[in-house]
Design a protein around this motif. Structure first.
Motif, PDB file in Angstrom:
ATOM      1  N   ILE A   6       1.131 145.623 -54.341  1.00 38.04           N
ATOM      2  CA  ILE A   6       2.027 144.636 -53.726  1.00 38.04           C
ATOM      3  C   ILE A   6       3.347 145.288 -53.337  1.00 38.04           C
ATOM      4  O   ILE A   6       3.857 145.059 -52.240  1.00 38.04           O
ATOM      5  N   ARG A   7       3.885 146.112 -54.203  1.00 40.63           N
ATOM      6  CA  ARG A   7       5.139 146.807 -53.884  1.00 40.63           C
ATOM      7  C   ARG A   7       4.971 147.676 -52.630  1.00 40.63           C
ATOM      8  O   ARG A   7       5.836 147.728 -51.768  1.00 40.63           O
ATOM      9  N   GLU A   8       3.827 148.338 -52.519  1.00 38.10           N
ATOM     10  CA  GLU A   8       3.531 149.162 -51.340  1.00 38.10           C
ATOM     11  C   GLU A   8       3.463 148.303 -50.072  1.00 38.10           C
ATOM     12  O   GLU A   8       3.998 148.672 -49.029  1.00 38.10           O
ATOM     13  N   ILE A   9       2.814 147.151 -50.175  1.00 36.31           N
ATOM     14  CA  ILE A   9       2.721 146.220 -49.043  1.00 36.31           C
ATOM     15  C   ILE A   9       4.113 145.733 -48.647  1.00 36.31           C
ATOM     16  O   ILE A   9       4.436 145.647 -47.455  1.00 36.31           O
ATOM     17  N   LEU A  10       4.936 145.402 -49.630  1.00 31.51           N
ATOM     18  CA  LEU A  10       6.302 144.944 -49.344  1.00 31.51           C
ATOM     19  C   LEU A  10       7.134 146.044 -48.688  1.00 31.51           C
ATOM     20  O   LEU A  10       7.866 145.778 -47.721  1.00 31.51           O
ATOM     21  N   ASN A  11       7.039 147.247 -49.207  1.00 30.98           N
ATOM     22  CA  ASN A  11       7.787 148.355 -48.598  1.00 30.98           C
ATOM     23  C   ASN A  11       7.375 148.553 -47.143  1.00 30.98           C
ATOM     24  O   ASN A  11       8.226 148.733 -46.267  1.00 30.98           O
ATOM     25  N   ARG A  12       6.082 148.505 -46.879  1.00 29.76           N
ATOM     26  CA  ARG A  12       5.576 148.642 -45.503  1.00 29.76           C
ATOM     27  C   ARG A  12       6.136 147.522 -44.617  1.00 29.76           C
ATOM     28  O   ARG A  12       6.549 147.749 -43.486  1.00 29.76           O
ATOM     29  N   HIS A  13       6.159 146.309 -45.133  1.00 33.91           N
ATOM     30  CA  HIS A  13       6.682 145.155 -44.400  1.00 33.91           C
ATOM     31  C   HIS A  13       8.154 145.348 -44.023  1.00 33.91           C
ATOM     32  O   HIS A  13       8.542 145.137 -42.872  1.00 33.91           O
ATOM     33  N   TRP A  14       8.978 145.762 -44.995  1.00 31.87           N
ATOM     34  CA  TRP A  14      10.417 145.884 -44.728  1.00 31.87           C
ATOM     35  C   TRP A  14      10.721 147.077 -43.823  1.00 31.87           C
ATOM     36  O   TRP A  14      11.628 146.998 -42.990  1.00 31.87           O
ATOM     37  N   VAL A  15       9.982 148.161 -43.938  1.00 28.46           N
ATOM     38  CA  VAL A  15      10.157 149.294 -43.019  1.00 28.46           C
ATOM     39  C   VAL A  15       9.803 148.854 -41.600  1.00 28.46           C
ATOM     40  O   VAL A  15      10.524 149.152 -40.644  1.00 28.46           O
ATOM     41  N   ALA A  16       8.705 148.109 -41.454  1.00 29.97           N
ATOM     42  CA  ALA A  16       8.312 147.609 -40.129  1.00 29.97           C
ATOM     43  C   ALA A  16       9.337 146.613 -39.598  1.00 29.97           C
ATOM     44  O   ALA A  16       9.642 146.610 -38.399  1.00 29.97           O
TER      45      ALA A  16
END
Length: 125
Positions: A6-16
């Motif tokens: 989930i943390r990885e998914i969130l990081n990807r979301h905020w970078v995008a």
């Protein structure tokens, strides 16, 4: 789905989000996701509508994540959202269902000067 995923998914979301990559930014949402902005009284239903509302936003925006905390299906991101050079201290609360965001609420707070009565007690950031 474990917390690292989930943390990885969130990081990807905020970078995008910061890169204005609207396709990747919205992969995080379920088709029937709901996004609320309580301060403006808005509720947006559906991933397509969430993406369309952000794509239509004319302002130049940047995201700087301060921290991400959460457990299980509830995650909070503190970030600074800058629109056209003006920062807004923000919080996103996301509820996950089956690895995707089903509900998100975002709160925004504008910066302000410290009160004179506590000026001698504060450390400026």
């Amino acid at each position: 789905m474990d917390e690292n995923e989930i943390r990885e998914i969130l990081n990807r979301h905020w970078v995008a989000s910061d890169a204005n990559d609207f396709e990747v930014e919205h992969e995080i949402y379920r088709e029937e996701a709901v996004l609320e902005y309580p301060q403006s009284g808005e509720r947006i239903r559906g991933r397509h509508n969430i993406q369309a509302s952000r794509t239509a936003q004319p302002n130049a925006k940047r995201f700087k994540v301060r921290r991400i905390v959460g457990a299980g299906n509830l995650w909070v991101t503190e970030f600074i959202l800058t629109y056209d050079g003006r920062p807004s201290y923000s919080v996103s609360i996301m509820e996950f269902v089956d690895g995707k965001v089903a509900r998100e609420i975002q709160y925004f707070g504008d910066p302000f000067e410290p009160g004179p009565s506590r000026a001698h007690l504060v450390e400026r950031m």
